[in-house]
Design an enzyme around this catalytic site. Structure first.
Site, PDB file in Angstrom:
ATOM      1  N   ASP A  86     -11.298   2.898   3.745  1.00 13.37           N
ATOM      2  CA  ASP A  86     -11.636   1.473   3.726  1.00 13.37           C
ATOM      3  C   ASP A  86     -13.150   1.279   3.623  1.00 13.37           C
ATOM      4  OD1 ASP A  86      -9.941  -0.626   3.599  1.00 13.37           O
ATOM      5  OD2 ASP A  86      -9.636  -0.868   5.758  1.00 13.37           O
ATOM      6  N   GLN A 131      -4.882  -1.213   9.467  1.00 15.74           N
ATOM      7  CA  GLN A 131      -4.802  -2.568   8.903  1.00 15.74           C
ATOM      8  C   GLN A 131      -5.427  -3.590   9.861  1.00 15.74           C
ATOM      9  OE1 GLN A 131      -3.465  -3.422   5.774  1.00 15.74           O
ATOM     10  NE2 GLN A 131      -4.323  -5.422   6.263  1.00 15.74           N
ATOM     11  N   LYS A 142       0.843  -1.206   0.000  1.00 12.23           N
ATOM     12  CA  LYS A 142       0.000   0.000   0.000  1.00 12.23           C
ATOM     13  C   LYS A 142       0.872   1.248   0.000  1.00 12.23           C
ATOM     14  CE  LYS A 142      -3.872  -2.321   2.123  1.00 12.23           C
ATOM     15  NZ  LYS A 142      -4.526  -2.786   3.356  1.00 12.23           N
TER      16      LYS A 142
END
Ligand code: NAP
Length: 298
Positions: free
Chosen positions: A121, A98, A54
């Site tokens: 997200d 995460q 990422k």
């Protein structure tokens, strides 16, 4: 019939190029360089690989990457304090924490603490609610990737298709089903308590499999000519490759399905590469919406 392959790698590369182009224009015209903050707690090896990818892809697209690596024994209060700090930081447009988080952390509370305008997200209830209402919000990345690939295979318009989504998780199945409904599909959601999943699947013009069960969907479950999006990523033993070796398979028995379907995503190389590309696109969307700038085509 041999199905055509839906090339997620190529589609993701095109989306990343669109993101890089949009970022270049934002930097030139608005003096704006979108920033994505990634927070990793602990040393889970798979999460470390994801975060490294990422960060690299964020920078390759010309955006600013802000990385926070915290020890596995981080306290809930300290993680929340970092999220609040990132919420307040004007240079941060997207925040990604995460998952999975260590056991001492309440994941729901962390997601709730993220500013919905920076929730790239798409996990915050406010963004989930916007999908239910059919309004624009930040759309979760893997479900967004599934819809982009389905549209890629079907000429851009999914109107009127009978879609079946296998799996109803909050991360994948539920949002995919809602997004497909917003694309004017007639959607059936199937799950572990559904009766005759095989017959349900066979009705689908568009089948999205997100069950986490290696090769569960057989070729005989697929309607001839259907479009199949396989979200599953399952690692199984591969003794044919040598002792202790493994390989990745999807939730669909690919070789069988390819003989029946019209188009199908491979695993790997299908939905997987789309997830990070959609995260990058969401960061640009968030950066523009926060400043009331028009969201560029990517
Ligand atoms: P999950 O949370 O375990 O959910 C699995 C869903 O499948 C549940 O709704 C479950 O039903 C349903 N299910 C399980 N067994 C079933 C059966 N025999 N028949 C019908 N339905 C069944 O998994 P997830 O997070 O949605 O992930 C699904 C797969 O996608 C996994 O392989 C995961 O690795 C992969 N994935 C890939 C990406 C990517 O970037 N490509 C991202 C996320 C996930 P119940 O609700 O009734 O239990």
């Amino acid at each position: 019939m041999t199905a055509s392959l839906i090339d997620g790698k190529a589609r993701a590369a095109r989306l990343r190029a669109g993101v890089a182009d949009a970022v270049a224009k934002l930097r030139k015209n608005e003096g704006l360089r979108p920033g994505l903050a990634v927070v990793l707690v602990g040393e889970d090896p798979a999460s470390q690989v994801y975060v490294t990818n990422k960060v690299r892809q964020t920078e390759e697209c010309g955006m600013r990457s802000i990385e926070h690596r915290l020890p596995a024994d981080t306290r809930q209060a300290d993680l929340l304090a970092l999220v609040h700090k990132l919420n307040a930081d004007q240079g941060v447009d997207g925040i990604l924490v995460q998952m999975p988080l260590p056991a001492q952390i309440d994941t729901d509370e962390v997601v709730l603490a993220i500013d919905p305008a920076k929730d790239v997200d798409g996990l915050h209830p406010q963004n989930a609610g916007r999908i239910v209402l059919g309004r624009s919000g930040l759309v979760p990345c893997t479900p967004q990737g599934c819809v982009i690939l389905a549209k890629e295979a079907l000429g851009g318009d999914l109107t009127g298709l009978d879609a079946v989504v296998l799996g109803r998780s909050i991360l994948v199945g539920k949002p995919v089903a809602l997004l497909l409904q917003n694309e004017n599909c007639t959607v059936t959601m199937a799950h572990s308590r559904s009766r005759d999943v095989e017959a349900l699947c066979r009705r689908a013009d568009l089948l999205v499999a997100a069950v986490g069960r290696p090769e569960m969907v057989r070729g005989s479950w697929i309607k001839p000519g259907a479009t199949v999006i396989d979200v599953g990523i399952n690692r199984i033993p591969a003794p044919e490759r040598g002792e202790g070796k493994t390989r990745l398979v999807g939730d669909v028995a690919f070789a069988e399905a390819r003989e029946i379907a019209g188009a199908i995503t491979p695993v790997p190389g299908g939905v997987g590469p789309m997830t990070i590309a959609c995260l990058l696109a969401n960061t640009v969307v968030a950066a523009c919406r926060r400043r009331k700038l028009p969201v560029p085509q990517m």
